[in-house]
Scaffold this motif. Structure first.
Motif, PDB file in Angstrom:
ATOM      1  N   THR A  95       0.854  -1.182   0.000  1.00  0.00           N
ATOM      2  CA  THR A  95       0.000   0.000   0.000  1.00  0.00           C
ATOM      3  C   THR A  95       0.894   1.237   0.000  1.00  0.00           C
ATOM      4  O   THR A  95       1.635   1.479   0.934  1.00  0.00           O
ATOM      5  CB  THR A  95      -0.948   0.011   1.209  1.00  0.00           C
ATOM      6  N   GLY A  96       0.812   1.986  -1.103  1.00  0.00           N
ATOM      7  CA  GLY A  96       1.648   3.164  -1.289  1.00  0.00           C
ATOM      8  C   GLY A  96       2.669   2.959  -2.381  1.00  0.00           C
ATOM      9  O   GLY A  96       3.574   2.122  -2.237  1.00  0.00           O
ATOM     10  N   GLY A  97       2.539   3.716  -3.463  1.00  0.00           N
ATOM     11  CA  GLY A  97       3.449   3.583  -4.600  1.00  0.00           C
ATOM     12  C   GLY A  97       4.448   4.714  -4.696  1.00  0.00           C
ATOM     13  O   GLY A  97       4.894   5.051  -5.798  1.00  0.00           O
ATOM     14  N   GLY A  98       4.820   5.295  -3.555  1.00  0.00           N
ATOM     15  CA  GLY A  98       5.872   6.309  -3.520  1.00  0.00           C
ATOM     16  C   GLY A  98       7.241   5.664  -3.480  1.00  0.00           C
ATOM     17  O   GLY A  98       7.387   4.457  -3.732  1.00  0.00           O
TER      18      GLY A  98
ATOM     19  N   GLU B 146      -2.224   2.315  -5.014  1.00  0.00           N
ATOM     20  CA  GLU B 146      -1.793   3.716  -5.012  1.00  0.00           C
ATOM     21  C   GLU B 146      -2.918   4.598  -5.563  1.00  0.00           C
ATOM     22  O   GLU B 146      -3.359   4.404  -6.689  1.00  0.00           O
ATOM     23  CB  GLU B 146      -0.535   3.876  -5.863  1.00  0.00           C
ATOM     24  N   PRO B 147      -3.378   5.580  -4.769  1.00  0.00           N
ATOM     25  CA  PRO B 147      -4.497   6.406  -5.221  1.00  0.00           C
ATOM     26  C   PRO B 147      -4.137   7.465  -6.255  1.00  0.00           C
ATOM     27  O   PRO B 147      -5.025   7.966  -6.952  1.00  0.00           O
ATOM     28  CB  PRO B 147      -4.979   7.067  -3.921  1.00  0.00           C
ATOM     29  N   VAL B 148      -2.849   7.849  -6.373  1.00  0.00           N
ATOM     30  CA  VAL B 148      -2.456   8.933  -7.274  1.00  0.00           C
ATOM     31  C   VAL B 148      -2.147   8.358  -8.655  1.00  0.00           C
ATOM     32  O   VAL B 148      -1.178   7.600  -8.815  1.00  0.00           O
ATOM     33  CB  VAL B 148      -1.227   9.687  -6.718  1.00  0.00           C
ATOM     34  N   PRO B 149      -2.940   8.699  -9.676  1.00  0.00           N
ATOM     35  CA  PRO B 149      -2.746   8.101 -11.007  1.00  0.00           C
ATOM     36  C   PRO B 149      -1.356   8.350 -11.589  1.00  0.00           C
ATOM     37  O   PRO B 149      -0.829   7.508 -12.324  1.00  0.00           O
ATOM     38  CB  PRO B 149      -3.827   8.786 -11.859  1.00  0.00           C
ATOM     39  N   GLU B 150      -0.738   9.501 -11.267  1.00  0.00           N
ATOM     40  CA  GLU B 150       0.565   9.823 -11.841  1.00  0.00           C
ATOM     41  C   GLU B 150       1.652   8.840 -11.416  1.00  0.00           C
ATOM     42  O   GLU B 150       2.707   8.768 -12.055  1.00  0.00           O
ATOM     43  CB  GLU B 150       0.982  11.246 -11.430  1.00  0.00           C
ATOM     44  N   ARG B 151       1.420   8.093 -10.357  1.00  0.00           N
ATOM     45  CA  ARG B 151       2.410   7.124  -9.896  1.00  0.00           C
ATOM     46  C   ARG B 151       2.243   5.741 -10.526  1.00  0.00           C
ATOM     47  O   ARG B 151       3.122   4.892 -10.388  1.00  0.00           O
ATOM     48  CB  ARG B 151       2.337   6.988  -8.368  1.00  0.00           C
ATOM     49  N   HIS B 152       1.133   5.527 -11.196  1.00  0.00           N
ATOM     50  CA  HIS B 152       0.846   4.188 -11.694  1.00  0.00           C
ATOM     51  C   HIS B 152       1.834   3.727 -12.761  1.00  0.00           C
ATOM     52  O   HIS B 152       2.204   2.544 -12.814  1.00  0.00           O
ATOM     53  CB  HIS B 152      -0.583   4.133 -12.236  1.00  0.00           C
ATOM     54  N   ALA B 153       2.247   4.638 -13.614  1.00  0.00           N
ATOM     55  CA  ALA B 153       3.122   4.247 -14.722  1.00  0.00           C
ATOM     56  C   ALA B 153       4.438   3.688 -14.211  1.00  0.00           C
ATOM     57  O   ALA B 153       4.991   2.740 -14.799  1.00  0.00           O
ATOM     58  CB  ALA B 153       3.370   5.448 -15.636  1.00  0.00           C
TER      59      ALA B 153
ATOM     60  N   ILE C 201       2.294  -5.012   2.946  1.00  0.00           N
ATOM     61  CA  ILE C 201       3.359  -4.139   3.445  1.00  0.00           C
ATOM     62  C   ILE C 201       2.899  -2.695   3.271  1.00  0.00           C
ATOM     63  O   ILE C 201       2.743  -2.219   2.141  1.00  0.00           O
ATOM     64  CB  ILE C 201       4.693  -4.389   2.713  1.00  0.00           C
ATOM     65  N   GLU C 202       2.664  -2.026   4.379  1.00  0.00           N
ATOM     66  CA  GLU C 202       2.097  -0.682   4.365  1.00  0.00           C
ATOM     67  C   GLU C 202       3.223   0.342   4.293  1.00  0.00           C
ATOM     68  O   GLU C 202       4.002   0.518   5.217  1.00  0.00           O
ATOM     69  CB  GLU C 202       1.279  -0.465   5.642  1.00  0.00           C
ATOM     70  N   CYS C 203       3.299   1.066   3.165  1.00  0.00           N
ATOM     71  CA  CYS C 203       4.388   2.008   2.926  1.00  0.00           C
ATOM     72  C   CYS C 203       3.914   3.445   2.756  1.00  0.00           C
ATOM     73  O   CYS C 203       4.742   4.332   2.516  1.00  0.00           O
ATOM     74  CB  CYS C 203       5.162   1.598   1.665  1.00  0.00           C
ATOM     75  N   SER C 204       2.620   3.698   2.873  1.00  0.00           N
ATOM     76  CA  SER C 204       2.109   5.044   2.613  1.00  0.00           C
ATOM     77  C   SER C 204       2.091   5.922   3.846  1.00  0.00           C
ATOM     78  O   SER C 204       2.067   7.154   3.740  1.00  0.00           O
ATOM     79  CB  SER C 204       0.692   4.964   2.043  1.00  0.00           C
ATOM     80  N   GLY C 205       2.049   5.320   5.038  1.00  0.00           N
ATOM     81  CA  GLY C 205       1.956   6.102   6.258  1.00  0.00           C
ATOM     82  C   GLY C 205       0.626   6.804   6.423  1.00  0.00           C
ATOM     83  O   GLY C 205       0.566   7.918   6.942  1.00  0.00           O
TER      84      GLY C 205
ATOM     85  N   MET D 287       6.068  16.237  -2.822  1.00  0.00           N
ATOM     86  CA  MET D 287       6.041  14.901  -2.247  1.00  0.00           C
ATOM     87  C   MET D 287       4.853  14.728  -1.300  1.00  0.00           C
ATOM     88  O   MET D 287       4.224  13.672  -1.265  1.00  0.00           O
ATOM     89  CB  MET D 287       7.355  14.615  -1.522  1.00  0.00           C
ATOM     90  N   LYS D 288       4.548  15.758  -0.541  1.00  0.00           N
ATOM     91  CA  LYS D 288       3.421  15.682   0.389  1.00  0.00           C
ATOM     92  C   LYS D 288       2.114  15.485  -0.369  1.00  0.00           C
ATOM     93  O   LYS D 288       1.198  14.815   0.116  1.00  0.00           O
ATOM     94  CB  LYS D 288       3.364  16.943   1.249  1.00  0.00           C
ATOM     95  N   ARG D 289       2.024  16.053  -1.573  1.00  0.00           N
ATOM     96  CA  ARG D 289       0.818  15.887  -2.397  1.00  0.00           C
ATOM     97  C   ARG D 289       0.801  14.543  -3.118  1.00  0.00           C
ATOM     98  O   ARG D 289      -0.184  14.211  -3.785  1.00  0.00           O
ATOM     99  CB  ARG D 289       0.737  17.002  -3.446  1.00  0.00           C
ATOM    100  N   GLY D 290       1.885  13.789  -3.048  1.00  0.00           N
ATOM    101  CA  GLY D 290       1.943  12.523  -3.759  1.00  0.00           C
ATOM    102  C   GLY D 290       2.294  12.676  -5.221  1.00  0.00           C
ATOM    103  O   GLY D 290       2.056  11.763  -6.016  1.00  0.00           O
ATOM    104  N   ALA D 291       2.886  13.823  -5.586  1.00  0.00           N
ATOM    105  CA  ALA D 291       3.174  14.098  -6.986  1.00  0.00           C
ATOM    106  C   ALA D 291       4.518  13.569  -7.442  1.00  0.00           C
ATOM    107  O   ALA D 291       4.901  13.765  -8.599  1.00  0.00           O
ATOM    108  CB  ALA D 291       3.103  15.609  -7.235  1.00  0.00           C
ATOM    109  N   VAL D 292       5.266  12.910  -6.556  1.00  0.00           N
ATOM    110  CA  VAL D 292       6.581  12.362  -6.899  1.00  0.00           C
ATOM    111  C   VAL D 292       6.530  10.851  -6.715  1.00  0.00           C
ATOM    112  O   VAL D 292       6.093  10.369  -5.666  1.00  0.00           O
ATOM    113  CB  VAL D 292       7.684  12.971  -6.003  1.00  0.00           C
ATOM    114  N   ALA D 293       6.956  10.122  -7.726  1.00  0.00           N
ATOM    115  CA  ALA D 293       6.901   8.656  -7.647  1.00  0.00           C
ATOM    116  C   ALA D 293       8.232   8.067  -7.198  1.00  0.00           C
ATOM    117  O   ALA D 293       8.307   7.326  -6.216  1.00  0.00           O
ATOM    118  CB  ALA D 293       6.493   8.081  -9.003  1.00  0.00           C
TER     119      ALA D 293
END
Length: 316
Positions: free
Chosen positions: A145-148, A170-177, A210-214, A302-308
Motif C-alpha cells: 500500500t503506497g506507490g511512492g 496507489e491512489p495517485v494516477p501519476e504514480r501508476h506508470a 506491506i504498508e508504505c504510505s503512512g 512529495m506531500k501531495r503525492g506528486a513524486v513517484a
C-alpha cells in the motif's frame, strides 16, 4: 582533498521553514570522518519533520539521511578510511556540503558504482528490513500500500528475491506508470474489495500486506486484505489514530508487525543488490536532481503525492 571552514547547508528553523545558509564545516574527533556529500535522497521522514508531524523537528538541525559521498578528511585515529573513498552511512546531515560520522558507521561503495546510485542504499536497506519482517516467500501474494519511493523500493526488493505476485495500491494516477514499468500490478484503494464483517475475507486475499504510505486509510484497509493468518507489516510512519478491529485480528489470526531501520547487514545487502545491473536504478530514481533552493517546493510536491521515484538533492 582540502576542506573549507564554512559550507552551505539547509537548516531547519521551524515548521515549513528551511534556511539555505552558511554554517561551519564540522570538526572531527579522533575516530570521525568528514564526508563531502554528493547526493542526498529525500525521505518521508523529512516530510514529517518539515511539516511538523509528531514534533520530530528540532530547530537548528540539518536533516537528510539518505546520502552518498566521498571521504574528505579523517580523524587522527581513523584507520579504516582514506581521503577519496566512496561511502554511504545512516547519519543525519546530508542536506549540506559536508557531514561527519563515526568511522565504524560508514559503508564502502563498490568501486564500479556511481554515487547517484549509491544514494539508494539507505532507503533500500529500510525496504529490505520490511521484506524481512514480512517473512514473504516466492510463492506468496503480496500487496504494497503506497506507490511512492519506499513502496517502489519494497517492490524492487521483493522482485529481486523472486516474488512475482505483487500488487501495489496507489491512489495517485501519476504514480501508476512507474509501478507498471517495474512489472507489478497496480490498483487503487477504491478498487480493492471491501469486507462487511470481521468473519469475512476478500475473495482473493493476500498472504502479506506491506504498508508504505503512512496513512490511516491504507493501514486500516490493508488489514482487511489479508488471508487468515496473514501478516500486515507497517513500514510507513503514520501519525494518525488507526481504528483497530480486534475481532478481525483474533478471528482471522492475523499478525501486525512494525519495521524500523535495517537488517543486521542491511546496508551491505542493499549495496550488493544495487551492484546488479538488472536492478532498476533508473526507474527508481527521479530523473532530475534538486538543488538546496528547490528542497522546500520538492517537499510540497512529495506531500501531495506528486513524486513517484526517489528524488535526490545536490548542493550545486
Amino acid at each position: 582533498m582540502s576542506t573549507p571552514d564554512v559550507m552551505r547547508a539547509v537548516v531547519y528553523r521551524g515548521i515549513e521553514q528551511l534556511d539555505e545558509t552558511s554554517v561551519p564545516v564540522p570538526t572531527l574527533s579522533d575516530h570521525e570522518v568528514l564526508v563531502r556529500v554528493a547526493y542526498c535522497g529525500v525521505c518521508g521522514t523529512d516530510i514529517h519533520i518539515v511539516f511538523g508531524d509528531g514534533g520530530w523537528g528540532v530547530p537548528g538541525s540539518i536533516y537528510g539521511h539518505e546520502w552518498s559521498g566521498v571521504v574528505a578528511a579523517v580523524g587522527a585515529a581513523v584507520g579504516r578510511w582514506e581521503v577519496g573513498d566512496k561511502v554511504v552511512g545512516p547519519a543525519s546531515g546530508g542536506f549540506a556540503e559536508f557531514l561527519k560520522e563515526h568511522e565504524d558507521t560508514l559503508y564502502p561503495v563498490p568501486p564500479a558504482m556511481d554515487l547517484r546510485t549509491a544514494a539508494l542504499a539507505e532507503p533500500l536497506a529500510v525496504a529490505l528490513h520490511g521484506v524481512t519482517r514480512s517473512g514473504a516467500t516466492s510463492s506468496d501474494r503480496v500487496l504494497i500500500t503506497g506507490g511512492g519511493p519506499i513502496g517502489l523500493l519494497t517492490l524492487a526488493a521483493l522482485q529481486d528475491r523472486g516474488l512475482t505476485d505483487v500488487t501495489v495500491s496507489e491512489p495517485v494516477p501519476e504514480r501508476h506508470a512507474t509501478v507498471e514499468r517495474l512489472g507489478a500490478t497496480v490498483t487503487t484503494p477504491a478498487e480493492l474489495e471491501n469486507v462487511k464483517s470481521y468473519l469475512d475475507t476478500v475473495s482473493a486475499p493476500y498472504d502479506v500486506v506491506i504498508e508504505c504510505s503512512g496513512t490511516v486509510a491504507a493501514t486500516t484497509q490493508g488489514l482487511t486484505q489479508l488471508r487468515r493468518g496473514g501478516r500486515l507489516v507497517i513500514v510507513g510512519s503514520n501519525f494518525g489514530t488507526v481504528p483497530l478491529d480486534p475481532l478481525r485480528v483474533l478471528v482471522q489470526e492475523t499478525e501486525i508487525v512494525g519495521s524500523a531501520e535495517y537488517d543486521d547487514h542491511g546496508f551491505e545487502d542493499a549495496l550488493d543488490m544495487l551492484s546488479d545491473d538488472a536492478f532498476p536504478h533508473g526507474v527508481l530514481l527521479e530523473p532530475t536532481d534538486t538543488t538546496f533552493a528547490g528542497l522546500m517546493p520538492l517537499l510540497h510536491q512529495m506531500k501531495r503525492g506528486a513524486v513517484a521515484g526517489k528524488p535526490l538533492v545536490v548542493s550545486a
